[in-house]
Motif scaffolding. Structure first.
Motif, PDB file in Angstrom:
ATOM      1  N   ILE A 109      -2.346  -3.137  -8.879  1.00 32.44           N
ATOM      2  CA  ILE A 109      -3.792  -3.032  -8.702  1.00 32.44           C
ATOM      3  C   ILE A 109      -4.243  -1.672  -9.242  1.00 32.44           C
ATOM      4  O   ILE A 109      -3.676  -0.639  -8.890  1.00 32.44           O
ATOM      5  CB  ILE A 109      -4.189  -3.145  -7.218  1.00 32.44           C
ATOM      6  N   GLN A 110      -5.226  -1.689 -10.106  1.00 30.12           N
ATOM      7  CA  GLN A 110      -5.745  -0.440 -10.668  1.00 30.12           C
ATOM      8  C   GLN A 110      -7.170  -0.222 -10.175  1.00 30.12           C
ATOM      9  O   GLN A 110      -8.108  -0.893 -10.595  1.00 30.12           O
ATOM     10  CB  GLN A 110      -5.721  -0.468 -12.203  1.00 30.12           C
ATOM     11  N   TYR A 154      -1.564  -0.850  -3.964  1.00 31.85           N
ATOM     12  CA  TYR A 154      -1.148  -0.608  -5.348  1.00 31.85           C
ATOM     13  C   TYR A 154      -0.506  -1.821  -6.012  1.00 31.85           C
ATOM     14  O   TYR A 154      -0.327  -1.838  -7.224  1.00 31.85           O
ATOM     15  CB  TYR A 154      -0.193   0.592  -5.426  1.00 31.85           C
ATOM     16  N   LYS A 155      -0.149  -2.866  -5.244  1.00 26.99           N
ATOM     17  CA  LYS A 155       0.333  -4.084  -5.898  1.00 26.99           C
ATOM     18  C   LYS A 155       0.192  -5.276  -4.972  1.00 26.99           C
ATOM     19  O   LYS A 155       0.059  -5.139  -3.755  1.00 26.99           O
ATOM     20  CB  LYS A 155       1.775  -3.935  -6.379  1.00 26.99           C
ATOM     21  N   VAL A 156       0.215  -6.474  -5.610  1.00 30.22           N
ATOM     22  CA  VAL A 156       0.124  -7.747  -4.887  1.00 30.22           C
ATOM     23  C   VAL A 156       1.243  -8.650  -5.378  1.00 30.22           C
ATOM     24  O   VAL A 156       1.506  -8.725  -6.580  1.00 30.22           O
ATOM     25  CB  VAL A 156      -1.230  -8.439  -5.130  1.00 30.22           C
ATOM     26  N   ARG A 157       1.920  -9.321  -4.449  1.00 21.26           N
ATOM     27  CA  ARG A 157       2.839 -10.403  -4.810  1.00 21.26           C
ATOM     28  C   ARG A 157       2.183 -11.707  -4.392  1.00 21.26           C
ATOM     29  O   ARG A 157       1.723 -11.841  -3.255  1.00 21.26           O
ATOM     30  CB  ARG A 157       4.196 -10.255  -4.141  1.00 21.26           C
ATOM     31  N   LEU A 158       2.152 -12.655  -5.287  1.00 23.15           N
ATOM     32  CA  LEU A 158       1.450 -13.908  -5.059  1.00 23.15           C
ATOM     33  C   LEU A 158       2.394 -15.046  -5.405  1.00 23.15           C
ATOM     34  O   LEU A 158       3.067 -15.008  -6.441  1.00 23.15           O
ATOM     35  CB  LEU A 158       0.193 -13.952  -5.925  1.00 23.15           C
ATOM     36  N   GLY A 159       2.462 -16.059  -4.536  1.00 22.61           N
ATOM     37  CA  GLY A 159       3.378 -17.155  -4.832  1.00 22.61           C
ATOM     38  C   GLY A 159       3.212 -18.338  -3.921  1.00 22.61           C
ATOM     39  O   GLY A 159       2.248 -18.445  -3.159  1.00 22.61           O
ATOM     40  N   LEU A 160       4.184 -19.241  -4.006  1.00 25.76           N
ATOM     41  CA  LEU A 160       4.197 -20.453  -3.211  1.00 25.76           C
ATOM     42  C   LEU A 160       5.083 -20.258  -1.996  1.00 25.76           C
ATOM     43  O   LEU A 160       6.121 -19.598  -2.067  1.00 25.76           O
ATOM     44  CB  LEU A 160       4.718 -21.628  -4.054  1.00 25.76           C
ATOM     45  N   GLN A 161       4.678 -20.863  -0.881  1.00 23.11           N
ATOM     46  CA  GLN A 161       5.439 -20.734   0.352  1.00 23.11           C
ATOM     47  C   GLN A 161       6.856 -21.253   0.168  1.00 23.11           C
ATOM     48  O   GLN A 161       7.817 -20.672   0.643  1.00 23.11           O
ATOM     49  CB  GLN A 161       4.746 -21.508   1.477  1.00 23.11           C
ATOM     50  N   SER A 162       7.013 -22.350  -0.565  1.00 22.64           N
ATOM     51  CA  SER A 162       8.339 -22.908  -0.849  1.00 22.64           C
ATOM     52  C   SER A 162       8.210 -23.823  -2.051  1.00 22.64           C
ATOM     53  O   SER A 162       7.115 -24.089  -2.545  1.00 22.64           O
ATOM     54  CB  SER A 162       8.880 -23.687   0.355  1.00 22.64           C
ATOM     55  N   LEU A 163       9.357 -24.308  -2.513  1.00 21.75           N
ATOM     56  CA  LEU A 163       9.355 -25.270  -3.620  1.00 21.75           C
ATOM     57  C   LEU A 163       9.774 -26.649  -3.128  1.00 21.75           C
ATOM     58  O   LEU A 163      10.170 -27.505  -3.910  1.00 21.75           O
ATOM     59  CB  LEU A 163      10.326 -24.799  -4.722  1.00 21.75           C
ATOM     60  N   GLU A 164       9.692 -26.857  -1.828  1.00 21.61           N
ATOM     61  CA  GLU A 164      10.111 -28.129  -1.261  1.00 21.61           C
ATOM     62  C   GLU A 164       8.948 -29.118  -1.232  1.00 21.61           C
ATOM     63  O   GLU A 164       7.810 -28.792  -1.526  1.00 21.61           O
ATOM     64  CB  GLU A 164      10.653 -27.910   0.158  1.00 21.61           C
ATOM     65  N   ASN A 165       9.279 -30.343  -0.868  1.00 19.73           N
ATOM     66  CA  ASN A 165       8.288 -31.415  -0.692  1.00 19.73           C
ATOM     67  C   ASN A 165       7.489 -31.695  -1.961  1.00 19.73           C
ATOM     68  O   ASN A 165       6.328 -32.106  -1.917  1.00 19.73           O
ATOM     69  CB  ASN A 165       7.318 -31.065   0.454  1.00 19.73           C
ATOM     70  N   ASN A 166       8.130 -31.456  -3.124  1.00 18.55           N
ATOM     71  CA  ASN A 166       7.508 -31.793  -4.416  1.00 18.55           C
ATOM     72  C   ASN A 166       6.117 -31.181  -4.577  1.00 18.55           C
ATOM     73  O   ASN A 166       5.139 -31.855  -4.924  1.00 18.55           O
ATOM     74  CB  ASN A 166       7.416 -33.319  -4.571  1.00 18.55           C
ATOM     75  N   ILE A 167       6.012 -29.892  -4.299  1.00 15.30           N
ATOM     76  CA  ILE A 167       4.738 -29.197  -4.446  1.00 15.30           C
ATOM     77  C   ILE A 167       4.309 -29.233  -5.906  1.00 15.30           C
ATOM     78  O   ILE A 167       5.099 -28.968  -6.808  1.00 15.30           O
ATOM     79  CB  ILE A 167       4.859 -27.748  -3.970  1.00 15.30           C
ATOM     80  N   SER A 168       3.058 -29.582  -6.156  1.00 17.07           N
ATOM     81  CA  SER A 168       2.569 -29.624  -7.525  1.00 17.07           C
ATOM     82  C   SER A 168       2.416 -28.213  -8.065  1.00 17.07           C
ATOM     83  O   SER A 168       2.378 -27.243  -7.322  1.00 17.07           O
ATOM     84  CB  SER A 168       1.223 -30.358  -7.584  1.00 17.07           C
ATOM     85  N   GLN A 169       2.310 -28.104  -9.387  1.00 14.73           N
ATOM     86  CA  GLN A 169       2.174 -26.795 -10.002  1.00 14.73           C
ATOM     87  C   GLN A 169       0.816 -26.176  -9.677  1.00 14.73           C
ATOM     88  O   GLN A 169      -0.173 -26.870  -9.465  1.00 14.73           O
ATOM     89  CB  GLN A 169       2.346 -26.913 -11.510  1.00 14.73           C
ATOM     90  N   GLY A 198       0.817  -1.198   0.000  1.00  9.50           N
ATOM     91  CA  GLY A 198       0.000   0.000   0.000  1.00  9.50           C
ATOM     92  C   GLY A 198       0.852   1.249   0.000  1.00  9.50           C
ATOM     93  O   GLY A 198       2.083   1.187   0.099  1.00  9.50           O
ATOM     94  N   SER A 199       0.216   2.374  -0.110  1.00 10.80           N
ATOM     95  CA  SER A 199       0.930   3.651  -0.168  1.00 10.80           C
ATOM     96  C   SER A 199       1.710   3.934   1.109  1.00 10.80           C
ATOM     97  O   SER A 199       2.631   4.760   1.107  1.00 10.80           O
ATOM     98  CB  SER A 199      -0.063   4.791  -0.429  1.00 10.80           C
TER      99      SER A 199
END
Length: 372
Positions: free
Chosen positions: A97-98, A43-58, A7-8
């Motif tokens: 975000i607009q 004004y923006k969002v970052r979105l992702g996976l907590q980690s890439l461990e334990n063979n997380i599926s896509q 946010g601002s």
């Protein structure tokens, strides 16, 4: 899945979606999230996976929609991306975000080039991330050793390119490196370059010039690298490239210096700020060196302590003076510097530079008191 909201007035902590499901259908999940009111306008969002461990599926993402439940202002975006973005690659995406009647920032592709001496040989053991900070937020921790591009590897020097997509960061200010390893190793990092992919200039240069001693399965080494200077045009870049080639041809002529820094033994003498030094000889001056990894202490520049650092630089001749200072960061950044002793291995000589005073955020010049 994790989200970070900007946010601002700042950013939120990472928000895990695990226990926030409000409604779920076959292809849609609705989350109910309460954000701190002091974030200001998002004004923006970052979105992702907590980690890439334990063979997380896509994770396939089709569309994102956010609504302010108080004003009913709504923003939606078609994403059509799958995380991670490449095998073992970036686990984050971010987008602006607009809101109605408000202009949104654009998404920028940044090229981050790492210049080093031996990282590529260790990349299967080492985990390294970088977080780029600008006047409009940061990128979060992005992996540097996955999906490398433009790899160049020589006998003494190497470089590789990392691509980072992020909402426009504004003017770049610093980079925070996090380094860990599965085995003991030493990583010699020279500098980092960052520029927008669609622009040749400016190039932001972050000088590192440090050999990191990484111990297996120990806590990550964290290093904050402030911006050093900007390359604003082709001529300046060519001059720097030519100097690098000249430097590469003279690697065998590098001189090693041992720097002992004496912090005074009085109340409030120590500092947590980032200290740097430049050496001046009768023939040349050194580049800027960050004094961050003491040979004796995990936390350097504590009251009454002596910290030793080793550096290698071009031939300077007989030492005449040093410039030393810090960036004023951290709690109680004021520093009482007693003296600096520098040993020139090539000349087998020791040079003493007395200070005996407090060093604020500005740089001070110390002249040689005596040598032996």
């Amino acid at each position: 899945m994790v989200m970070v909201f900007y946010g601002s007035n700042g950013k939120s902590n990472p928000v895990s979606m695990e226990n926030k499901v409000e409604h779920q259908t076959e292809n849609q999940i609705t989350y109910d999230i309460h954000l701190p009111s002091n974030l200001g306008t998002l004004y923006k969002v970052r979105l992702g996976l907590q980690s890439l461990e334990n063979n997380i599926s896509q994770l396939s993402l089709c569309r994102f929609k956010i609504q302010n439940t108080s004003t009913l202002d709504t923003f939606s975006l078609t994403i059509n991306k799958t995380l991670p973005l490449s095998p073992n690659g970036d686990r984050w995406i971010e987008f602006p975000i607009q809101w109605p009647l408000k202009e949104a920032f654009s998404v920028v592709t940044y090229h981050l080039t790492v210049f080093s001496r031996n990282i590529l040989n260790e990349r299967n053991l080492v985990h390294m991330t970088a977080c780029i900070y600008g006047t409009r937020g940061d990128t979060g921790d992005r992996s540097l050793l996955q999906s490398l591009q433009n790899v160049q590897q020589g006998e003494k020097n190497e470089s590789f390119l990392v691509i980072v997509d992020a909402v426009d960061l504004g003017e770049l200010e610093k980079i925070v490196l996090l380094i860990s390893s599965k085995a003991d190793c030493k990583l010699d990092i020279k500098k980092l370059h960052v520029q927008e992919a669609m622009k040749e200039h400016p190039i932001y240069v972050f000088e590192v010039n440090e050999e990191f001693s990484v111990i297996a399965n120990k806590p990550k080494i964290q290093r904050e690298i402030p911006g050093s200077f900007l390359i604003r045009g082709a001529k300046q870049k060519n001059d720097i490239d030519n100097n690098l080639k000249k430097e590469g041809s003279q690697v065998k002529n590098l001189t090693e210096y041992t720097i002992k820094v004496y912090t005074g033994d009085k109340r409030g003498a120590g500092t947590d700020a980032n200290v740097h030094i430049i050496l001046f000889g009768n023939e040349d001056k050194s580049e800027v060196f960050q004094l961050s990894q003491s040979l004796e202490h995990q936390n350097p520049f504590e009251r009454g302590k002596v910290d030793t650092f080793k550096i290698k630089t071009k031939k300077l001749g007989s030492l005449r003076s040093v410039e030393i200072g810090h960036d004023g960061k951290g709690f109680a950044s004021g520093w009482f510097l007693e003296k600096v002793e520098i040993t020139d291995a090539a000349r087998n000589s020791i040079h003493c530079f007395n200070c005996n005073r407090s060093v604020d955020q500005s740089v001070i010049t110390l002249y040689m008191l005596f040598s032996f």
